[in-house]
Scaffold this active site. Sequence first.
Site, PDB file in Angstrom:
ATOM      1  N   GLU A  84       0.754  -1.156   0.028  1.00  0.00           N
ATOM      2  CA  GLU A  84       0.028   0.100  -0.112  1.00  0.00           C
ATOM      3  C   GLU A  84       0.919   1.268  -0.034  1.00  0.00           C
ATOM      4  OE1 GLU A  84      -2.630  -0.767   3.313  1.00  0.00           O
ATOM      5  OE2 GLU A  84      -3.668  -2.487   2.467  1.00  0.00           O
ATOM      6  N   GLU A  89      -5.705 -10.394  -2.669  1.00  0.00           N
ATOM      7  CA  GLU A  89      -6.607 -10.367  -1.490  1.00  0.00           C
ATOM      8  C   GLU A  89      -8.195 -10.237  -1.814  1.00  0.00           C
ATOM      9  OE1 GLU A  89      -5.217  -7.276   1.480  1.00  0.00           O
ATOM     10  OE2 GLU A  89      -3.077  -7.565   0.572  1.00  0.00           O
TER      11      GLU A  89
END
Length: 354
Positions: A160, A267
């Site tokens: 991220e 994910e």
Amino acid sequence: MVATRAPQSSAGPLSRRGVLACAAALTATPGWAQEQIALKKAAFPIGACVQALHLDDQALVDLLQRQVSQITAEWQMNMEYVIGPDGGFQFDAPDRIAAFAQANAMRLFGHTLVWYAQAHPAFETLDETRIGFGDAYRNYILAVVGRYRGRMSGWNVVNEPVTEMGDGLRESLWSRRLGQLEHMSLAFNTAREADPTAALFINDYNLEYFPAKRATFLRLAERLLASGAPLTGLGTQMHLAADLPRGSVSEMMRDLASLGLPIHVSELDISLVRADNKALGRQELQRRQSALYGEVAEAFARLRPNQRFAFTFWGLRDRDSWLRKENATDTPSPFDDLGRAKPGAVAIAGVFGI
């Protein structure tokens, strides 16, 4: 990570194969699907995240053995677990997950080495008269990656890194002390030193929702490659809401594929309760969830074979999903609480031809 509605996309519809798979999914019953589906028969790895405690649940273990060929530690290879309260390393849980993967001939994927959201107090209060910050940072990566050297299919090296709306890169303890791009390059080079064979990824979310974030993510990948960092793959988390406009995923996947690197759907889950359109009833959201699972599979299947790194679910059963902690009524996974395949799993299987 809050999924936000994206603009309508101009991308084309699903292929005939994908449409037929989704149509079959919507009419399939869980009992039928449970007996028919084995997602791990796909031509590329199918993954799921686990925690060590999940391995005490024999029903889940049986489902994992039937459905997946790659395992990711959900959070127990993160710094928050690996560095204990006293600053020492603890590897009991990740070692158990690694042993399970090996015993079941599954690939093991590492998540995650460097994350802006995690900076252990041991780093924040580091006594630099004993060891420099950069050396401590390197030593951590060398220790974690080196412990599983030769056993990992890959690592999320940096997690991220792009700001929420995509207007730049996130600031963190790591960027403030080592430099915004420099701390990432150092992490990649150190991970490669520790394991010469593992694929090394940057990983982020909402890339299908925000084109600006996606563009910044791709520019970061190009900058890392230009710096000589051994970046070898792109991870797209894909925490989706069921009302994501059709075509958004296909457009995102085409953009990521343009760099030619392997892509990890890393994910994947599809929430019902995070949908922005509150006028949609639950039945319609479930229908859209199934169709969206089919669209994600279709977009991934269109990639060149050498770019299909793995297709990973973030919770194989509804009851194991992290989203259940947000809302107990959410059912975001491809299998229900009892491990029965839902229409979304049927759609995926149809697209992948299994």
